[in-house]
Design a protein around this motif. Structure first.
Motif, PDB file in Angstrom:
ATOM      1  N   MET A 110       0.846  -1.185   0.000  1.00  0.00           N
ATOM      2  CA  MET A 110       0.000   0.000   0.000  1.00  0.00           C
ATOM      3  C   MET A 110       0.882   1.236   0.000  1.00  0.00           C
ATOM      4  N   GLY A 111       0.472   2.243  -0.743  1.00  0.00           N
ATOM      5  CA  GLY A 111       1.249   3.472  -0.785  1.00  0.00           C
ATOM      6  C   GLY A 111       0.361   4.667  -1.037  1.00  0.00           C
ATOM      7  N   GLY A 112       0.836   5.833  -0.609  1.00  0.00           N
ATOM      8  CA  GLY A 112       0.069   7.048  -0.840  1.00  0.00           C
ATOM      9  C   GLY A 112       0.899   8.283  -0.565  1.00  0.00           C
ATOM     10  N   VAL A 113       0.415   9.408  -1.075  1.00  0.00           N
ATOM     11  CA  VAL A 113       1.114  10.680  -0.900  1.00  0.00           C
ATOM     12  C   VAL A 113       0.089  11.787  -0.690  1.00  0.00           C
ATOM     13  N   ILE A 114       0.425  12.712   0.203  1.00  0.00           N
ATOM     14  CA  ILE A 114      -0.406  13.882   0.477  1.00  0.00           C
ATOM     15  C   ILE A 114       0.355  15.111  -0.010  1.00  0.00           C
ATOM     16  N   ARG A 115      -0.295  15.907  -0.883  1.00  0.00           N
ATOM     17  CA  ARG A 115       0.326  17.135  -1.378  1.00  0.00           C
ATOM     18  C   ARG A 115      -0.658  18.294  -1.264  1.00  0.00           C
ATOM     19  N   ASP A 116      -0.112  19.497  -1.106  1.00  0.00           N
ATOM     20  CA  ASP A 116      -0.975  20.662  -0.911  1.00  0.00           C
ATOM     21  C   ASP A 116      -1.228  21.398  -2.224  1.00  0.00           C
ATOM     22  N   SER A 117      -1.835  22.580  -2.128  1.00  0.00           N
ATOM     23  CA  SER A 117      -2.238  23.320  -3.324  1.00  0.00           C
ATOM     24  C   SER A 117      -1.049  23.835  -4.128  1.00  0.00           C
ATOM     25  N   ALA A 118       0.130  23.873  -3.508  1.00  0.00           N
ATOM     26  CA  ALA A 118       1.344  24.262  -4.232  1.00  0.00           C
ATOM     27  C   ALA A 118       2.077  23.043  -4.789  1.00  0.00           C
TER      28      ALA A 118
ATOM     29  N   GLY B 118       3.930  10.988   3.029  1.00  0.00           N
ATOM     30  CA  GLY B 118       3.689   9.818   2.191  1.00  0.00           C
ATOM     31  C   GLY B 118       3.852   8.564   3.031  1.00  0.00           C
ATOM     32  N   PHE B 119       3.387   7.445   2.505  1.00  0.00           N
ATOM     33  CA  PHE B 119       3.505   6.208   3.278  1.00  0.00           C
ATOM     34  C   PHE B 119       3.677   5.010   2.352  1.00  0.00           C
TER      35      PHE B 119
ATOM     36  N   LEU C 174      -6.263   3.390   0.707  1.00  0.00           N
ATOM     37  CA  LEU C 174      -7.152   4.537   0.906  1.00  0.00           C
ATOM     38  C   LEU C 174      -7.448   4.745   2.385  1.00  0.00           C
ATOM     39  N   GLU C 175      -7.710   3.650   3.104  1.00  0.00           N
ATOM     40  CA  GLU C 175      -7.979   3.754   4.544  1.00  0.00           C
ATOM     41  C   GLU C 175      -6.790   4.374   5.278  1.00  0.00           C
ATOM     42  N   GLU C 176      -5.593   3.886   4.963  1.00  0.00           N
ATOM     43  CA  GLU C 176      -4.404   4.388   5.645  1.00  0.00           C
ATOM     44  C   GLU C 176      -4.147   5.854   5.300  1.00  0.00           C
ATOM     45  N   GLY C 177      -4.340   6.196   4.027  1.00  0.00           N
ATOM     46  CA  GLY C 177      -4.136   7.580   3.612  1.00  0.00           C
ATOM     47  C   GLY C 177      -5.094   8.538   4.301  1.00  0.00           C
ATOM     48  N   LEU C 178      -6.363   8.157   4.396  1.00  0.00           N
ATOM     49  CA  LEU C 178      -7.346   8.999   5.084  1.00  0.00           C
ATOM     50  C   LEU C 178      -7.003   9.145   6.565  1.00  0.00           C
ATOM     51  N   SER C 179      -6.522   8.065   7.167  1.00  0.00           N
ATOM     52  CA  SER C 179      -6.131   8.116   8.572  1.00  0.00           C
ATOM     53  C   SER C 179      -4.978   9.093   8.790  1.00  0.00           C
ATOM     54  N   PHE C 180      -3.990   9.066   7.898  1.00  0.00           N
ATOM     55  CA  PHE C 180      -2.870  10.007   7.999  1.00  0.00           C
ATOM     56  C   PHE C 180      -3.355  11.450   7.817  1.00  0.00           C
ATOM     57  N   CYS C 181      -4.280  11.654   6.886  1.00  0.00           N
ATOM     58  CA  CYS C 181      -4.805  13.004   6.663  1.00  0.00           C
ATOM     59  C   CYS C 181      -5.530  13.525   7.901  1.00  0.00           C
ATOM     60  N   TRP C 182      -6.364  12.679   8.491  1.00  0.00           N
ATOM     61  CA  TRP C 182      -7.102  13.089   9.688  1.00  0.00           C
ATOM     62  C   TRP C 182      -6.143  13.403  10.835  1.00  0.00           C
ATOM     63  N   ASP C 183      -5.201  12.504  11.076  1.00  0.00           N
ATOM     64  CA  ASP C 183      -4.242  12.705  12.161  1.00  0.00           C
ATOM     65  C   ASP C 183      -3.355  13.921  11.911  1.00  0.00           C
ATOM     66  N   GLY C 184      -3.140  14.250  10.635  1.00  0.00           N
ATOM     67  CA  GLY C 184      -2.315  15.404  10.297  1.00  0.00           C
ATOM     68  C   GLY C 184      -3.055  16.726  10.344  1.00  0.00           C
ATOM     69  N   GLY C 185      -4.348  16.677  10.649  1.00  0.00           N
ATOM     70  CA  GLY C 185      -5.119  17.907  10.786  1.00  0.00           C
ATOM     71  C   GLY C 185      -5.690  18.452   9.488  1.00  0.00           C
TER      72      GLY C 185
END
Length: 202
Positions: free
Chosen positions: A65-73, A79-80, A97-108
């Motif tokens: 499983m892998g994922g990345v979170i990026r902002d508007s810039a 990432g994980f 998807l579950e893990e990515g959403l969890s990281f997003c929530w925990d990251g605020g």
């Protein structure tokens, strides 16, 4: 007018030219659309974009499983990669998807645009109800994801082309090759720099 030993009238030539022009226009329009859809695009501020993917090896049923979170810039916000045994390709993509959403929530992050290249996963979350989820093979993961989506935040899940999801795909492949791994990348690892650079140029 004679062409290739055939007699062509002026009107026939005009029809051929017109048809060729139309065909070229359609081809060019379709190509522009494909190029446009193949580009990764950053979200609008203040949203972040979560790209996820899952990988699966048939010979040992290992999942990555892998994922990345990026902002508007387009900046990396996390990432994980994770590798586990015993599963299938759909479960791998759901767990990503579950893990990515969890990281997003925990990251605020409270406005999250999720992108996945598996239409089967995206379709599962177009209907927010849980009435029929218990019939699905992966009910446990689907229910967890829907419960997370139902929290007090903005989340939507959309489908993209595989070419647009290369960063998440590479992170998932790293996970499936490193079973037992569970890594949160606070900064981009070296092996992801090439696909990440391609996204930034698009």
């Amino acid at each position: 007018m004679v062409f290739n030993d055939e007699l062509w009238t002026i009107s026939a030539v005009r029809r051929k030219v017109t048809l060729s022009t139309v065909e070229n226009s359609v081809y060019n329009a379709n190509r522009r659309l494909w190029v446009e859809q193949s580009r990764w695009r950053p979200p609008e501020h203040p949203w972040v974009k979560l790209n996820t993917d899952g990988s699966w090896l048939s010979e040992n049923s290992a999942m990555g499983m892998g994922g990345v979170i990026r902002d508007s810039a387009g900046m990396w916000r996390g990432g994980f990669s994770r590798g586990v045994r015993h599963g299938d390709v759909l479960r791998a993509k759901l767990l990503a998807l579950e893990e990515g959403l969890s990281f997003c929530w925990d990251g605020g992050f409270r406005k999250v645009s999720c992108e996945c290249d598996c239409l089967g996963v995206v379709t599962l979350f177009q209907d927010r109800s849980m009435d029929r989820d218990h019939l699905h093979k992966h009910y446990d993961v689907i229910r967890c994801i829907k419960c997370m989506i139902a929290r007090d935040w903005g989340v939507y899940v959309s489908h993209i082309l595989r070419d647009t999801n290369s960063v998440a795909h590479t992170l998932a492949n790293w996970g499936v090759r490193n079973l037992g791994s569970n890594v949160f990348w606070r900064s981009p690892p070296e092996f992801i720099l090439l696909p990440l650079g391609r996204d930034s140029m698009s």
